[in-house]
Scaffold this active site. Structure first.
Site, PDB file in Angstrom:
ATOM      1  N   ARG A   1       0.812  -1.222   0.000  1.00  0.00           N
ATOM      2  CA  ARG A   1       0.000   0.000   0.000  1.00  0.00           C
ATOM      3  C   ARG A   1       0.843   1.269   0.000  1.00  0.00           C
ATOM      4  NH1 ARG A   1      -2.910  -1.096   5.433  1.00  0.00           N
ATOM      5  NH2 ARG A   1      -0.767  -1.729   5.805  1.00  0.00           N
TER       6      ARG A   1
ATOM      7  N   ASP B   1       2.960  24.020  14.585  1.00  0.00           N
ATOM      8  CA  ASP B   1       3.464  23.331  13.394  1.00  0.00           C
ATOM      9  C   ASP B   1       3.467  24.329  12.240  1.00  0.00           C
ATOM     10  OD1 ASP B   1       4.044  20.729  14.139  1.00  0.00           O
ATOM     11  OD2 ASP B   1       2.105  19.936  13.579  1.00  0.00           O
TER      12      ASP B   1
ATOM     13  N   ARG C   1      16.657  29.898   2.647  1.00  0.00           N
ATOM     14  CA  ARG C   1      15.933  30.555   3.738  1.00  0.00           C
ATOM     15  C   ARG C   1      16.839  30.547   4.965  1.00  0.00           C
ATOM     16  NH1 ARG C   1       9.951  30.730   3.414  1.00  0.00           N
ATOM     17  NH2 ARG C   1       9.330  29.968   1.370  1.00  0.00           N
TER      18      ARG C   1
ATOM     19  N   HIS D   1      18.202  32.146  10.338  1.00  0.00           N
ATOM     20  CA  HIS D   1      17.309  32.853  11.257  1.00  0.00           C
ATOM     21  C   HIS D   1      17.438  32.348  12.687  1.00  0.00           C
ATOM     22  CE1 HIS D   1      14.611  33.116   7.462  1.00  0.00           C
ATOM     23  NE2 HIS D   1      15.452  34.123   7.484  1.00  0.00           N
TER      24      HIS D   1
ATOM     25  N   LYS E   1      13.401  23.477  17.118  1.00  0.00           N
ATOM     26  CA  LYS E   1      12.688  23.122  15.888  1.00  0.00           C
ATOM     27  C   LYS E   1      12.961  21.675  15.516  1.00  0.00           C
ATOM     28  CE  LYS E   1      13.221  27.812  14.160  1.00  0.00           C
ATOM     29  NZ  LYS E   1      13.888  28.691  13.216  1.00  0.00           N
TER      30      LYS E   1
ATOM     31  N   TYR F   1       8.001  21.954  10.085  1.00  0.00           N
ATOM     32  CA  TYR F   1       8.733  22.036  11.343  1.00  0.00           C
ATOM     33  C   TYR F   1       7.808  22.342  12.501  1.00  0.00           C
ATOM     34  CZ  TYR F   1       9.091  26.966   9.733  1.00  0.00           C
ATOM     35  OH  TYR F   1       8.853  28.225   9.249  1.00  0.00           O
TER      36      TYR F   1
ATOM     37  N   ASP G   1      17.379  38.572   4.083  1.00  0.00           N
ATOM     38  CA  ASP G   1      18.360  37.526   4.363  1.00  0.00           C
ATOM     39  C   ASP G   1      19.718  37.832   3.744  1.00  0.00           C
ATOM     40  OD1 ASP G   1      16.465  36.193   5.839  1.00  0.00           O
ATOM     41  OD2 ASP G   1      16.017  34.705   4.298  1.00  0.00           O
TER      42      ASP G   1
END
Length: 185
Positions: A26, A50, A61, A64, A73, A133, A172
């Site tokens: 499956r 979430d 990204r 941070h 996280k 995350y 960024d």
């Protein structure tokens, strides 16, 4: 139901988590988080939110961190692949300024737990990637900080093809190197 494999990384506070994957005709099934099994491995985080994002190839990204409300996280790619990185920002740590990175993909199903006190970021390696995350504190607008993704003092080895420049938000691109960044921890 399924046992997880937790591997401590060379930097304290970082863990690679690999769930047991049950496959049959499956498809597959796996537990992506089990509080009892995490606690048995010494990971007693309390997730409150979430998050999920989608990005295309070459998007970077990060890097941070949250200034007054640091977040642990638990991250994973559910579609595609990313190169995920954490940088130790804890000034009293023997690994301050060091980084650790690994590939997270829908195929390898690895997860990465990044404790509070780290900068975090990722580079999308596949045409598209969906990234999930769980975090240990709520999002607080205006609380985000960052460090320069290519800070030469840190020396992150991003898996960029020759001549390839990552695509970043202007914000960024304008973060300062770690040595010039005011840290709350």
């Amino acid at each position: 139901m399924g046992k997880i494999k937790v591997t401590k990384c060379p930097i304290e506070g970082l863990y690679v988590i690999e769930p047991t994957v049950f496959r049959d005709e499956r498809g597959y099934f796996m537990e992506t988080y089990n509080q009892r099994e995490m606690a048995a491995e010494g990971l007693n985080m309390n997730f409150v939110q979430d998050n999920q994002s989608m990005s295309t190839k070459g998007i970077l990204r990060g890097l941070h961190f949250q200034k007054e409300h640091p977040q642990g996280k638990l991250v994973r790619a559910i579609r595609g692949s990313v190169y995920d990185v954490a940088v130790d920002l804890r000034r009293d740590s023997k690994t301050y300024g060091q980084w650790y990175g690994l590939e997270l993909s829908a195929e390898n199903k690895k997860q990465f737990y990044v404790s509070e006190g780290f900068a975090h970021g990722y580079l999308v390696l596949s045409d598209e990637a969906e990234f999930c995350y769980k975090v240990t504190d709520f999002y607080h607008p205006g609380d985000e900080g960052g460090i320069l993704w290519n800070d030469p003092d840190i020396g992150i080895q991003w898996p960029l093809l020759p001549g390839m420049e990552p695509v970043l938000l202007e914000r960024d691109s304008n973060w300062k190197p770690l040595k010039d960044t005011k840290l709350p921890f």
